[in-house]
Write a protein that holds these residues in place. Structure first.
Motif, mmCIF file in Angstrom:
data_model
loop_
_atom_site.group_PDB
_atom_site.id
_atom_site.type_symbol
_atom_site.label_atom_id
_atom_site.label_comp_id
_atom_site.label_asym_id
_atom_site.label_seq_id
_atom_site.Cartn_x
_atom_site.Cartn_y
_atom_site.Cartn_z
ATOM 1 N N GLU H 8 13.800 -13.780 2.768
ATOM 2 C CA GLU H 8 12.570 -13.236 3.388
ATOM 3 C C GLU H 8 11.412 -13.246 2.399
ATOM 4 O O GLU H 8 10.299 -13.602 2.736
ATOM 5 N N LEU H 9 11.713 -12.860 1.165
ATOM 6 C CA LEU H 9 10.655 -12.841 0.158
ATOM 7 C C LEU H 9 10.105 -14.253 -0.049
ATOM 8 O O LEU H 9 8.886 -14.457 -0.101
ATOM 9 N N LEU H 10 11.031 -15.225 -0.132
ATOM 10 C CA LEU H 10 10.599 -16.608 -0.347
ATOM 11 C C LEU H 10 9.769 -17.105 0.836
ATOM 12 O O LEU H 10 8.752 -17.789 0.672
ATOM 13 N N GLU H 11 10.202 -16.751 2.036
ATOM 14 C CA GLU H 11 9.434 -17.154 3.227
ATOM 15 C C GLU H 11 8.055 -16.513 3.220
ATOM 16 O O GLU H 11 7.062 -17.150 3.576
ATOM 17 N N ASP H 12 7.989 -15.240 2.783
ATOM 18 C CA ASP H 12 6.687 -14.566 2.676
ATOM 19 C C ASP H 12 5.786 -15.304 1.691
ATOM 20 O O ASP H 12 4.588 -15.431 1.914
ATOM 21 N N VAL H 13 6.389 -15.773 0.604
ATOM 22 C CA VAL H 13 5.588 -16.506 -0.368
ATOM 23 C C VAL H 13 5.092 -17.816 0.247
ATOM 24 O O VAL H 13 3.924 -18.179 0.150
ATOM 25 N N ARG H 14 6.001 -18.523 0.919
ATOM 26 C CA ARG H 14 5.618 -19.806 1.513
ATOM 27 C C ARG H 14 4.513 -19.630 2.531
ATOM 28 O O ARG H 14 3.548 -20.399 2.598
ATOM 29 N N GLU H 15 4.640 -18.578 3.311
ATOM 30 C CA GLU H 15 3.646 -18.353 4.354
ATOM 31 C C GLU H 15 2.377 -17.733 3.785
ATOM 32 O O GLU H 15 1.426 -17.492 4.525
ATOM 33 N N GLY H 16 2.372 -17.435 2.512
ATOM 34 C CA GLY H 16 1.188 -16.840 1.926
ATOM 35 C C GLY H 16 1.055 -15.357 2.193
ATOM 36 O O GLY H 16 0.095 -14.708 1.806
ATOM 37 N N ARG H 17 2.055 -14.787 2.848
ATOM 38 C CA ARG H 17 1.990 -13.350 3.123
ATOM 39 C C ARG H 17 2.146 -12.556 1.823
ATOM 40 O O ARG H 17 1.666 -11.449 1.697
ATOM 41 N N THR H 18 2.864 -13.105 0.887
ATOM 42 C CA THR H 18 3.020 -12.443 -0.412
ATOM 43 C C THR H 18 2.559 -13.393 -1.503
ATOM 44 O O THR H 18 3.064 -14.519 -1.596
ATOM 45 N N PRO H 19 1.571 -12.980 -2.308
ATOM 46 C CA PRO H 19 1.116 -13.864 -3.386
ATOM 47 C C PRO H 19 2.214 -14.040 -4.452
ATOM 48 O O PRO H 19 3.068 -13.160 -4.605
ATOM 49 N N VAL H 20 2.114 -15.150 -5.173
ATOM 50 C CA VAL H 20 3.120 -15.425 -6.201
ATOM 51 C C VAL H 20 3.217 -14.264 -7.192
ATOM 52 O O VAL H 20 4.307 -13.810 -7.549
#
Lengths: 248, 248, 248, 248, 248, 248, 248, 248
Positions: H8-20
């Motif tokens: 989920e965290l990785l998907e959030d990063v991919r979707e830009g929902r969570t910045p790197v």
């Protein structure tokens, strides 16, 4: 030979009632028979009220047999403990009265069955695996002239099994308690009876029992004041002392 | 309470001779007094023929004093072992009859001096440094009603000192032998006497004595069959068992 | 090679009496023969007055035999201790003079029987089970050129057996005392004699003897000041030191 | 008293040359003086060639002083080991000849400085921290009549320091080697000299030295055959045996 | 039987509802069957919720078989641990439902497979060599009615293998962790989970593992607060306690 | 995977250069192969620069063979230590390149003989009986890519044998020293060389060597500062660390 | 001095280039200064690349100060470990550059701060209580010329704290890991890094930690192959070896 | 953080929902506060359901106080065990809610008294001297949210005292049993109750109790299957695990 006897002997010598050579002999000829590799003590019965017992461990079969033969020449009974199979065979061959108990590795000749103890010895063990040590104790106590009451499988984790035996425990003049693992049984028995308790740690257990060390330490630290301890698996020694006490 | 007593009690209940409440009480009210932090056992004398003894070690001074006070209320004699100085002071303050023995760290009240033992207890020690343990044993045996014969400084490296005492040794009904270092004395004494020998390893020594471990192991492996062992420095325990034996 | 010898060697080199190569050799060529897996020390007799002895334990039979062969090429006598049956067989096959003693697991070649010791070595053991260790000591002391007096089965629990031997004990220049179980014999012997006593704890016993640990600790804590100790079951080492002392 | 002396005594009694009472006295009056808490052995010098030594450890200061006083009445020299400060003070007060060595906790009176040993005793220690044990050994060996050569700080990790002393090592008739930590020094010294080596493990070290146990075990397992061992920190015992050997 | 039950029983006796003999029986007849050498406890299931388990070690094969037979007469399931080959053969012969697991030396009859635990027990081991202990734990936990999740070969030197299992670890209601050598796994697992962890030291290792002592000490000193410990190789005990916890 | 690599991976995911599934795999798929009873670590060479080694002890022969097979599929070399005879037979059957060394119980496949170490490793042992441990160390160090210099039979009691090897000692970049009995060799070697010394206590000895404990304690207390220690008989571990050091 | 140097020296003597006296001196005058109670080794730096370090334990304050003074005369740096307060005071008084670290009981003079190590040494401890040992290691490694990275309070029961430090761990060329209690940290660190790990058991803990024994045994049995061990609390020794490795 | 959360965290990063940076932080910022010398774990309550506890032993007073201050900033309750007097004083000074228990050396802040346990914890001790350990256990269990029933002075040598408490024992969901000397109480309690029993060996005793070792070994070898063990005197650990169990 105490001071008074010495004085009498010296007076006998002075008066000529005893020749010097005889006095010398009675002072020097200590009461044992020398087999070369062993000095057999025939007078132990006189001094200690018990015939000499053969500890088979570490002896050659022929050595044990030779000592047994020498003892049987002067004593109706015989006890050989920790006998190897070959040793037992040799000693059993000496007389048809000899009996071999493989579980406890004992050979016994029990011709004179006079009861010398004034009361009963209770011989108690915690678990089935302690039976070899209990048997060594029972065989010893019997040949030493005692009536023995055995109580088995009364480990402290099922305290009701032990409490159920309180009647029989109460009749004992002295108690032998064999236990391995945590070795807690003597403490509990010691609290239940008023007589001396001789604790025998057994090598039953595994891991941190360290071949009976845990039980030994437990018994030495018993919170019951009437407990003394013998070596690990030393059923013989416990019964020997119990016999001495039971004759008092 | 054995099976027969139980049957009688039950029959008394059935016959109305004993009310349920009374029977319940006699079954439940175990014979101790609860001080909260300790349960004082007044009936030990009934069960074991010995009053309860206070082991001072690990107790707070005020705890020891409270237990002592409770015991003194019901018993003429008192024994407190391993008392700290402060603890001794508090207990001695309870009664003018109390005596403090700093060498052995014992406090004793010895009003009832009835002799209960049938013979003498020999209390023997190997060296001067073993005297504190010997004293604990002697004080205990005396308060338990025994005549005690003490023999000091008869270590095995000067065997003639011990042999010189054979007369006194021979009069003992049971022997207590205290020794540190190699702990060999009980084996030699055990061979000289026919009575039970209770061996007390002491923590006297240094280096590889490991605070009494060497003596303890030596005694457990004694080649004399009439030796049993108690904990290191446990003069009290040895005397307690010796007293039990001496009453038989 | 001490400072003085070094100076002489250097002066010989300076004066040309000894070429550099020879000096180098005498400095470098240490007196051993390299078998690859072992370096056989032929000059030990020169340095220590004793030929090298083979400790069989842990060696392969063929290794022991190869070392024995190398030693026999330069020495009339040979001692191999703790030989397995196969190892003994191989070494016995090297020479008709070799003798195998299975009880003590020793193989010995004893051609040169010169007496080098100035007096007698007493070799004493407490019980029959200690005989293997005693035999290793006796065989070693003999091959090292000593007259050996053996005294068996004089454990401390029957002190009269030992006292009966005081005459022979008194004739010893040095005594070796082997005992298992509680290991008390060296202390008693040490008190009876004025000579050095070398104590050998044996692994005889069971339970809390911990394979000789109890006897070892007992001997290290001996209250007799003339006692030193070697490793458990090390009859060889005791006899080796006794031989050194007996030559002084 | 051996068999021959006994025969002569008995013949004297028969012939009336010795009255019964006198014979009895000579048989019974063993050569010690009874202080109650201790039996002082004045004849040890006769039997062992050494005056009795007082081990201060575990004794009360007044006990040690009383024994010292009794000994000084009959012997020019005195040795008290492991003296507490208070004990030392009391004993030093007995005579202006007494000297206190706080590092080794020894008190010594050394009036008779006759040399009894035939050669030198080398007393060697591995490190500076072993000096207290070395000093106890040196003081003992001196008072026993020996010339002592001390060699300090020659631990095996700087083997050149030890090799530098080979000349002095080679002159010793017997060597005492004190070492803590891994206790390897006796093995190396044992290989360098041909004389007996008495190893003294010291309690110097920390952690897995277990107060000298590591050094003790190391020394007992020495691969040098001329090494025997005494108790941890027992400089006295090592010097005592070295003295006996040096008189041979 | 608590006080209230006792009161009721007494009232039943008074009212005549229960005859004296019956009351006596219910008080005396403790719930075990006496085989002479063993007292089989059929009511353990009532008291502890678990049938009695046979510890094969130290028992004779015929003794184990007799106890097994007695238990199988009253219980659908059976567990025999530490069975020798001969013992296993005899017990397996009692019923076709018996299964022998030679790796863990267990014999099991598992007819009643009701799940009694409320969650999963995780049974984890550090290395392949720990599998016998893990199997004993798994077989025990299963027959006690638990779902068991096993995780193998996740020793701490490859921490990623363990971290990879965090999901499965997190699902456990209680964890059993078996490890030999340094025994570090329970500490790491204890830090990763919030549930109780029962650590089982195994005798896997060599040298300074001292047959599991190193692992045992490590686990007792765990810096994770949720760890308790059982005896070395005691997979059974760990699973027994885990089962008790899992039923809460 | 450190923080920087994690950041890069995350950025790759954000930029779409790495799909979520691939990132997940690279984070989750830890580099081992699961055989059920064992997790084979193929990437150890990547992480530690050494292929995984199989410790045969405690494993079933078929388990060892299965792990060996899995490793051989990915690695040219293989090391199996403490192999039983049956285990060795099975693994040797896997490939004609496998070699069995019965003395050290090692099986080795040594196809890739690239030298990775920068210098020589000296592998030294005190006596012939230490050769099995030395061989395990040598075989390990070789398969790890080192040139190994072996020096045998240089025990400290013949210090000249060791000093004769100073030239070869001086060439080592790291030294492995195996010794049993008193374990003194590492201290002496440590003093002679300036490089790190890895001490391996061996179980060679008897009596108070306690299966290597004496040597272990000696080495841990070494007075040479450049000594570290591994487990008793752990020739493999010593060589593993020596290899790591030799690559630096 | 190896064979080649010896040959050259001898040739110099033959050719007259070196007089006999000078050659003798160079052969005899080993590079230490004799203070009587200690032999100070000034050339250790030449042989081992490290100045001599003073172990304060067991030394008298004035002895330590005298050795320190002798060393400071020839070396810019000084390290004194396990200094008592009084000892520290005396040594600090020798030079204003001396610094006392009471937590670790170290006194250090650190004038020459040249970096000699090729990389970083990681010094890691499990808990706050291990800090004194860690400090001793850090101070030693620094004075030996290393850059040290310390990582504290990363015990295995909170494995995430350690994993968080993987970056810093990965940069180390050699790691020192100090841990008490169960001593598991070196195994986990050993699995995370590829470099040599030197494990230091600390005496932190209570009860069954037996003053560091549990941690010591754990570390000796580490399942990580790159771990070697030093004595309990021996932070100095660990840093000394780490420094040697870091210079390679 | 398990695999699913990672996905989920990785998907959030991919979707830009969570910045790197944020993802990096959530992956790296482990939930502890770094005090330099200690890493305080505020999230333990989240992970383990228990606030972090401070083990005072081995810490400096100011360190303990600093950790206490940091914890009190985020948690209503606080537990500090094994506090020295000075440490306790400093921590008590932090808040008026802090209470010092000198007998058990505990400092406690107990503001949040929510009951979290589902039943009662029985805390039992054998003798008065075990009270400090019992108190540590009680204080811990209380602050962890449990109702605690304490039962004192019920040693096995007076089994009737314990049997009298069977009613209260039967009400416990989990039992803590503290005992020194022979440590037999947990076995007897274990047989009387069906719940898990956590045994705490105490260091109460003398001589062969070896500071709790005898009790520890006894408990590890308990013949009651429902017993697990914690370290000697570890009342805290027992109560911690009992609390975890009581919440299930």
């Amino acid at each position: 030979m105490n001071a008074q006897q010495l004085q009498e002997l010296l007076e006998d010598v002075r008066e000529g009632r005893t020749p010097v050579n005889a006095a010398l002999a009675s002072l020097r000829d200590l009461p044992f028979e020398d087999l070369g590799f062993a000095k057999v003590d025939h007078h132990r019965a006189l001094r200690h009220g018990m015939p000499e017992v053969i500890l088979g461990q570490g002896k050659q079969p022929e050595q044990a047999a030779a000592i047994a033969k020498a003892l049987l020449a002067k004593s109706p009974n015989l006890l050989l403990t920790r006998a190897t199979a070959e040793m037992a065979e040799r000693v059993v061959a000496l007389t048809p009265d000899a009996e071999h108990f493989p579980l406890s590795r004992v050979v016994r000749v029990w011709r004179d069955r006079t009861i010398l103890g004034k009361g009963k010895i209770a011989a108690i063990c915690a678990g089935t695996s302690d039976l070899p040590v209990l048997e060594e104790a029972r065989l010893t106590a019997e040949v030493m002239g005692n009536e023995v009451e055995t109580i088995c499988d009364v480990g402290v984790a099922g305290i009701h099994r032990l409490l159920d035996q309180r009647g029989r425990l109460g009749e004992a003049r002295v108690a032998i308690v064999c236990a391995g693992m945590e070795g807690a049984l003597p403490s509990v028995v010691g609290g239940l009876v008023g007589c001396p308790v001789i604790a025998v740690p057994t090598s039953v257990g595994y891991g941190a029992s360290f071949n009976g060390l845990a039980a030994l330490l437990g018994m030495l630290n018993s919170c019951a004041s009437n407990v003394t301890v013998v070596n690990i698996d030393n059923g013989f020694g416990a019964a020997y002392v119990a016999s001495l006490i039971n004759r008092l």
